[in-house]
Motif scaffolding. Structure first.
Motif, PDB file in Angstrom:
ATOM      1  N   UNK A  43       1.041  -1.512   0.288  1.00 30.51           N
ATOM      2  CA  UNK A  43      -0.098  -0.272  -0.167  1.00 30.51           C
ATOM      3  C   UNK A  43       0.859   1.380   0.012  1.00 30.51           C
ATOM      4  N   UNK A  44       0.847   2.242  -0.142  1.00 31.92           N
ATOM      5  CA  UNK A  44       0.904   4.152  -0.327  1.00 31.92           C
ATOM      6  C   UNK A  44       1.325   4.107   1.057  1.00 31.92           C
ATOM      7  N   UNK A  45       2.108   5.080   1.242  1.00 34.03           N
ATOM      8  CA  UNK A  45       1.908   5.894   2.761  1.00 34.03           C
ATOM      9  C   UNK A  45       1.377   6.687   2.671  1.00 34.03           C
ATOM     10  N   UNK A  46       0.558   6.442   3.933  1.00 33.53           N
ATOM     11  CA  UNK A  46      -0.331   7.488   3.541  1.00 33.53           C
ATOM     12  C   UNK A  46       0.125   8.066   5.633  1.00 33.53           C
ATOM     13  N   UNK A  47      -1.451   9.882   5.638  1.00 32.21           N
ATOM     14  CA  UNK A  47      -1.130  10.010   6.840  1.00 32.21           C
ATOM     15  C   UNK A  47      -1.726  10.002   7.200  1.00 32.21           C
ATOM     16  N   UNK A  48      -1.585   9.764   8.493  1.00 31.37           N
ATOM     17  CA  UNK A  48      -2.609   9.833   9.906  1.00 31.37           C
ATOM     18  C   UNK A  48      -2.786  11.157  11.066  1.00 31.37           C
ATOM     19  N   UNK A  49      -1.791  11.215  10.657  1.00 30.82           N
ATOM     20  CA  UNK A  49      -1.632  12.667  11.947  1.00 30.82           C
ATOM     21  C   UNK A  49      -1.198  13.785  10.905  1.00 30.82           C
ATOM     22  N   UNK A  50      -1.228  15.138  11.456  1.00 35.23           N
ATOM     23  CA  UNK A  50      -0.230  16.483  11.239  1.00 35.23           C
ATOM     24  C   UNK A  50      -0.754  17.032  13.109  1.00 35.23           C
ATOM     25  N   UNK A  51       0.947  17.481  13.371  1.00 37.73           N
ATOM     26  CA  UNK A  51       0.141  19.282  14.109  1.00 37.73           C
ATOM     27  C   UNK A  51       1.058  20.178  13.969  1.00 37.73           C
ATOM     28  N   UNK A  52       0.343  20.958  13.871  1.00 40.97           N
ATOM     29  CA  UNK A  52       1.207  22.458  13.648  1.00 40.97           C
ATOM     30  C   UNK A  52       2.200  22.693  14.671  1.00 40.97           C
ATOM     31  N   UNK A  53       2.603  24.189  14.627  1.00 46.34           N
ATOM     32  CA  UNK A  53       3.558  24.702  15.658  1.00 46.34           C
ATOM     33  C   UNK A  53       2.639  25.070  17.032  1.00 46.34           C
ATOM     34  N   UNK A  54       1.554  25.862  16.656  1.00 43.22           N
ATOM     35  CA  UNK A  54       0.752  26.490  18.050  1.00 43.22           C
ATOM     36  C   UNK A  54       0.466  25.197  18.010  1.00 43.22           C
ATOM     37  N   UNK A 109       0.571  15.012   3.401  1.00 40.83           N
ATOM     38  CA  UNK A 109       0.869  14.972   1.994  1.00 40.83           C
ATOM     39  C   UNK A 109       1.878  14.312   2.079  1.00 40.83           C
ATOM     40  N   UNK A 110       2.418  13.241   2.172  1.00 40.89           N
ATOM     41  CA  UNK A 110       4.072  12.771   2.145  1.00 40.89           C
ATOM     42  C   UNK A 110       5.367  13.327   1.599  1.00 40.89           C
ATOM     43  N   UNK A 111       4.571  14.349   0.156  1.00 38.60           N
ATOM     44  CA  UNK A 111       5.565  14.949  -0.550  1.00 38.60           C
ATOM     45  C   UNK A 111       6.239  16.526  -0.163  1.00 38.60           C
ATOM     46  N   UNK A 112       5.132  16.716   1.068  1.00 40.01           N
ATOM     47  CA  UNK A 112       5.628  17.694   2.105  1.00 40.01           C
ATOM     48  C   UNK A 112       6.331  17.704   2.677  1.00 40.01           C
ATOM     49  N   UNK A 113       6.913  16.349   2.628  1.00 41.25           N
ATOM     50  CA  UNK A 113       8.151  16.228   4.288  1.00 41.25           C
ATOM     51  C   UNK A 113       9.388  15.884   3.585  1.00 41.25           C
ATOM     52  N   UNK A 114      10.464  16.277   4.061  1.00 46.29           N
ATOM     53  CA  UNK A 114      12.339  15.733   4.022  1.00 46.29           C
ATOM     54  C   UNK A 114      12.610  14.898   4.820  1.00 46.29           C
ATOM     55  N   UNK A 115      11.955  14.705   5.604  1.00 43.06           N
ATOM     56  CA  UNK A 115      12.749  14.032   6.617  1.00 43.06           C
ATOM     57  C   UNK A 115      11.885  12.596   7.497  1.00 43.06           C
ATOM     58  N   UNK A 116      12.367  11.222   7.280  1.00 38.82           N
ATOM     59  CA  UNK A 116      11.933   9.784   8.077  1.00 38.82           C
ATOM     60  C   UNK A 116      12.683  10.170   8.751  1.00 38.82           C
ATOM     61  N   UNK A 117      11.933   8.870  10.263  1.00 39.32           N
ATOM     62  CA  UNK A 117      12.319   8.670  10.700  1.00 39.32           C
ATOM     63  C   UNK A 117      12.911   6.926   9.918  1.00 39.32           C
TER      64      UNK A 117
END
Length: 126
Positions: A43-54, A109-117
């Protein structure tokens, strides 16, 4: 050198809970949004949660009400509390960080990220 190290994965029965952690180093953690993703075999990588700086958060319908993302800027640590786990939640979970916000509050969106664990495995049995 940016490093993201996840921990907390494991095997649980359906209905159980897990808490994932991600420690960031070499990165301006407090200045950027962050995200958790998952990828199951085939399956494709999917985002399950995201959090802003605030601290604003967003979840897709598949996990909303069951997963909670949070961050501790003092510890450069991102968390994902997962409750009421289902077998379909089985996947490798990754935390991710962007190079910069680029005007975004947050993103799944995975393409909005540059660094991964390296990922941590979560297995939910029925």
């Amino acid at each position: 050198q940016v490093q993201l190290v996840e921990s907390g994965g494991g095997s649980v029965q359906a209905g159980g809970s897990l808490r994932l952690s991600c420690i960031a180093s070499g990165y301006t953690f407090s200045s950027n949004y962050m995200g958790w993703f998952r990828q199951a075999p085939g399956k494709e990588r999917e985002g399950v949660a995201t959090i802003s700086t605030g601290g604003s958060t967003y979840y897709p319908a598949s996990v909303k009400g069951r997963f909670t993302i949070s961050r501790d800027n003092a510890k450069n640590t991102l968390y994902l509390q997962m409750n009421s786990l289902k077998p379909e939640d089985t996947a490798t979970y990754y935390c991710a960080a962007p190079l910069g916000s680029r005007g975004l509050t947050y993103s799944t969106r995975p393409d909005r990220y540059n660094y991964w664990g390296q990922g941590t495995q979560v297995t939910v049995s029925s």
